[in-house]
Motif scaffolding. Structure first.
Motif, short mmCIF file in Angstrom:
data_model
loop_
_atom_site.label_atom_id
_atom_site.label_comp_id
_atom_site.label_asym_id
_atom_site.label_seq_id
_atom_site.Cartn_x
_atom_site.Cartn_y
_atom_site.Cartn_z
N VAL A 1 0.84 -1.20 0.00
CA VAL A 1 0.00 0.00 0.00
C VAL A 1 0.87 1.25 0.00
CG1 VAL A 1 -1.76 1.29 1.27
CG2 VAL A 1 -1.88 -1.20 1.16
N LEU A 2 1.90 1.27 0.85
CA LEU A 2 2.81 2.41 0.88
C LEU A 2 3.57 2.54 -0.44
CD1 LEU A 2 4.27 2.18 4.50
CD2 LEU A 2 2.44 3.64 3.66
N ALA A 3 3.90 1.39 -1.03
CA ALA A 3 4.56 1.43 -2.33
C ALA A 3 3.64 2.05 -3.39
CB ALA A 3 4.98 0.03 -2.76
N ALA A 4 2.35 1.69 -3.34
CA ALA A 4 1.39 2.25 -4.29
C ALA A 4 1.20 3.74 -4.09
CB ALA A 4 0.05 1.52 -4.17
N LEU A 5 1.26 4.20 -2.83
CA LEU A 5 1.02 5.61 -2.53
C LEU A 5 2.27 6.47 -2.71
CD1 LEU A 5 -1.19 5.25 0.69
CD2 LEU A 5 -1.95 5.79 -1.64
N ILE A 6 3.45 5.88 -2.50
CA ILE A 6 4.68 6.69 -2.49
C ILE A 6 5.62 6.33 -3.64
CG2 ILE A 6 6.74 7.27 -1.15
CD1 ILE A 6 5.09 6.74 1.38
N ILE A 7 5.96 5.05 -3.76
CA ILE A 7 6.99 4.67 -4.72
C ILE A 7 6.48 4.70 -6.16
CG2 ILE A 7 8.60 2.86 -5.40
CD1 ILE A 7 8.70 1.99 -2.50
N VAL A 8 5.24 4.20 -6.39
CA VAL A 8 4.71 4.19 -7.76
C VAL A 8 4.60 5.60 -8.34
CG1 VAL A 8 2.70 3.62 -9.17
CG2 VAL A 8 3.54 1.97 -7.49
N PRO A 9 4.03 6.57 -7.62
CA PRO A 9 3.96 7.91 -8.22
C PRO A 9 5.27 8.69 -8.23
CG PRO A 9 2.89 7.92 -6.06
CD PRO A 9 3.23 6.49 -6.38
N PHE A 10 6.17 8.43 -7.27
CA PHE A 10 7.39 9.24 -7.15
C PHE A 10 8.65 8.55 -7.63
CE2 PHE A 10 4.46 10.95 -3.92
CZ PHE A 10 4.39 12.27 -4.36
N GLY A 11 8.56 7.26 -7.95
CA GLY A 11 9.68 6.59 -8.58
C GLY A 11 10.63 5.90 -7.62
N GLN A 12 11.63 5.28 -8.18
CA GLN A 12 12.58 4.45 -7.45
C GLN A 12 13.32 5.22 -6.36
OE1 GLN A 12 15.37 2.53 -10.07
NE2 GLN A 12 16.70 1.83 -8.41
N GLY A 13 13.65 6.48 -6.61
CA GLY A 13 14.40 7.27 -5.63
C GLY A 13 13.67 7.46 -4.31
N SER A 14 12.33 7.37 -4.33
CA SER A 14 11.55 7.57 -3.10
C SER A 14 11.73 6.43 -2.11
CB SER A 14 10.07 7.75 -3.43
OG SER A 14 9.55 6.59 -4.06
N ILE A 15 12.34 5.31 -2.54
CA ILE A 15 12.61 4.20 -1.61
C ILE A 15 13.50 4.68 -0.46
CG2 ILE A 15 13.69 1.92 -1.40
CD1 ILE A 15 12.97 1.42 -4.32
N ALA A 16 14.34 5.69 -0.72
CA ALA A 16 15.26 6.19 0.32
C ALA A 16 14.51 6.68 1.54
CB ALA A 16 16.14 7.30 -0.25
N TRP A 17 13.28 7.17 1.35
CA TRP A 17 12.51 7.64 2.51
C TRP A 17 12.24 6.54 3.51
CZ3 TRP A 17 12.05 12.57 3.65
CH2 TRP A 17 12.14 13.51 2.62
N PHE A 18 12.19 5.31 3.04
CA PHE A 18 11.89 4.20 3.94
C PHE A 18 13.09 3.81 4.80
CE2 PHE A 18 8.57 3.91 0.79
CZ PHE A 18 7.46 3.59 1.54
N SER A 19 14.24 4.40 4.52
CA SER A 19 15.38 4.18 5.43
C SER A 19 15.09 4.79 6.80
CB SER A 19 16.66 4.78 4.83
OG SER A 19 16.55 6.19 4.68
N LEU A 20 14.17 5.76 6.85
CA LEU A 20 13.76 6.32 8.14
C LEU A 20 13.03 5.26 8.98
CD1 LEU A 20 12.49 9.85 7.00
CD2 LEU A 20 14.71 9.27 8.02
N VAL A 21 12.32 4.37 8.31
CA VAL A 21 11.66 3.26 9.01
C VAL A 21 12.71 2.35 9.63
CG1 VAL A 21 10.12 1.27 8.74
CG2 VAL A 21 9.68 3.38 7.46
N ALA A 22 13.80 2.10 8.89
CA ALA A 22 14.90 1.28 9.43
C ALA A 22 15.53 1.97 10.64
CB ALA A 22 15.94 1.02 8.35
N ALA A 23 15.68 3.28 10.57
CA ALA A 23 16.26 4.02 11.70
C ALA A 23 15.37 3.90 12.94
CB ALA A 23 16.45 5.49 11.33
N LEU A 24 14.04 3.99 12.75
CA LEU A 24 13.11 3.82 13.87
C LEU A 24 13.24 2.41 14.45
CD1 LEU A 24 10.72 4.66 15.67
CD2 LEU A 24 9.18 4.01 13.79
N ALA A 25 13.34 1.41 13.59
CA ALA A 25 13.48 0.03 14.06
C ALA A 25 14.75 -0.15 14.88
CB ALA A 25 13.47 -0.93 12.87
#
Length: 414
Positions: free
Chosen positions: A173-197
């Protein structure tokens, strides 16, 4: 004066009542720790699920075929599968309370690399790094969930695993809302999820650290009334085969269901991600109920129901319309996923002295089977078509008949 004590015959045979020493009450489940490790599992698997969720983008950007897509899944799952039992066996002997936080750093690096990768081999490397982070995470986190269970091991394993399933369901779902419209580079935002973990897992490590001394002093052995070593090995083999049938089918959904829906029904990429979410969300609910039902009725019966019960629905899925595809995928996801906590806890009860190795082995085998399944099914899809893949995979739950060879295990307190 002291009076003589006269003992009658009745007095001699009367029972003497003494105060028995109180048996210590079992520790209550540490729900805060179980919740935290489940939340960490959610974050971990959310990031893992981003890899198959961006397959349509990678396929279009780099003109990949289904076989190459399957190899990406294999790169991710192979590192996880190969390393998990080794890490589990190592932490059985040398527990590392902060290894979970440090291992999440591999996932952090993999996501950053995936967001900037412009070559197929770099994509494979990034997937392998995310798989390595998962390999470090699962064995010790499963042990911590059991340690915090207070004896309700099925419940704790379900709560732990449902976090992972929810993360897997949320990822598309997050991929459909963020990565599909904004492209491959937007995957970097999910590194913040790794930092929280990493932050959450560091706090869990602080809870775990003082309990390591107790672990080192305790020597868990095989129960005397348990199955023989031969039956134990047979049971572990059967459990692995059952895990194969479940994971191979799940891999067909996770890697190719979006392509199946787009090809057969002409739905958009974003719509196909929502349909995938329905399956994955139902899987999370099934995992949640599978553990407590195993605690109450026996894990063997839950395994029977879970794998055999999905068979009529998997057989029907390739031949129905879009609406009934959605309905059947929900039913299949719920039923087939309820076996996961039962299989893991059943295997742990067979070898309670090797919790890390067993957890790592079964989580690793799950990833390995899934990776092999994705690669093989990708080749089959290129050779035939995507609909043929689901016609073949529909028969996989029939392997669940092998559960007849599992011994009935007694409920045990930790």
């Amino acid at each position: 004066m002291n009076k003589p004590v006269i003992l009658s015959e009745d007095t001699l045979v009367a029972p003497i009542v003494v105060d028995a020493p109180a048996t210590p009450a079992p520790a209550a489940p540490a729900f805060a720790v179980i919740g935290a490790i489940s939340f960490s599992h959610l974050l971990n698997d959310l990031m893992q699920s981003l890899i198959p969720s961006v397959y349509p983008i990678l396929k279009d950007n780099y003109a990949l075929d289904f076989g190459q897509i399957g190899m990406i899944t294999l790169a991710f799952m192979f590192t996880s599968s190969l390393l998990q039992p080794l890490i589990g066996a190592y932490t059985d002997k040398y527990p590392k309370p902060f290894s979970l936080a440090l291992g999440m750093g591999f996932t952090f690096a993999g996501l950053i690399l995936l967001s900037v990768a412009h070559h197929y081999w770099v994509i494979l490397l990034a997937a392998g790094l995310v798989g390595t982070g998962s390999a470090v995470f699962h064995p010790e986190s499963s042990r911590i969930a059991r340690m915090a269970s207070g004896g309700r091991v099925g419940m704790a394993q379900s709560v732990f695993q449902v976090g992972g399933n929810l993360g897997t369901a949320i990822g598309p779902v997050l991929a459909a809302l963020i990565i599909v419209p904004f492209g491959q580079g937007s995957i970097a935002w999910f590194s913040l999820v790794a930092a929280l973990a990493i932050v959450v897992l560091w706090q869990i490590g602080r809870w775990y650290q003082p309990r390591i001394a107790h672990r080192k002093g305790a020597h868990t052995s095989l129960p005397e009334d348990g199955p023989s070593s031969t039956r134990t090995m047979v049971a572990l083999t059967v459990l692995m085969v059952l895990l194969f049938s479940k994971t191979f089918y799940t891999a067909s959904i996770g890697s190719y269901y979006t392509f199946f829906l787009m090809q057969k029904f002409g739905v958009s990429t974003q719509a196909s991600q929502i349909y995938l979410f329905l399956f994955l969300g139902a899987s999370a609910v099934g995992v949640f109920f599978g553990g407590p039902l195993g605690d109450r009725f026996g894990r063997k019966y839950v395994i029977w129901f879970s794998i055999i019960g999905a068979l009529p629905f998997t057989l029907a899925l390739p031949y129905v319309g879009l609406y009934w595809n959605a309905v059947l995928s929900i039913v299949i996801g719920f039923i087939i996923s309820s076996a996961t906590p039962a299989i893991i806890v059943y295997a742990q009860e067979l070898m309670p002295h090797r919790l890390g190795m067993i957890s790592g082995l079964f989580y690793g085998m799950a990833f390995g089977f899934g990776g092999i399944g994705a690669a093989v099914l990708g080749q089959v899809a290129d050779w035939k078509d995507i609909n043929f893949v689901y016609q073949v995979c529909a028969f996989l739950p029939a392997i669940g008949l092998l559960a007849i060879f599992l011994p009935q295990m007694k409920h045990r307190k930790l």
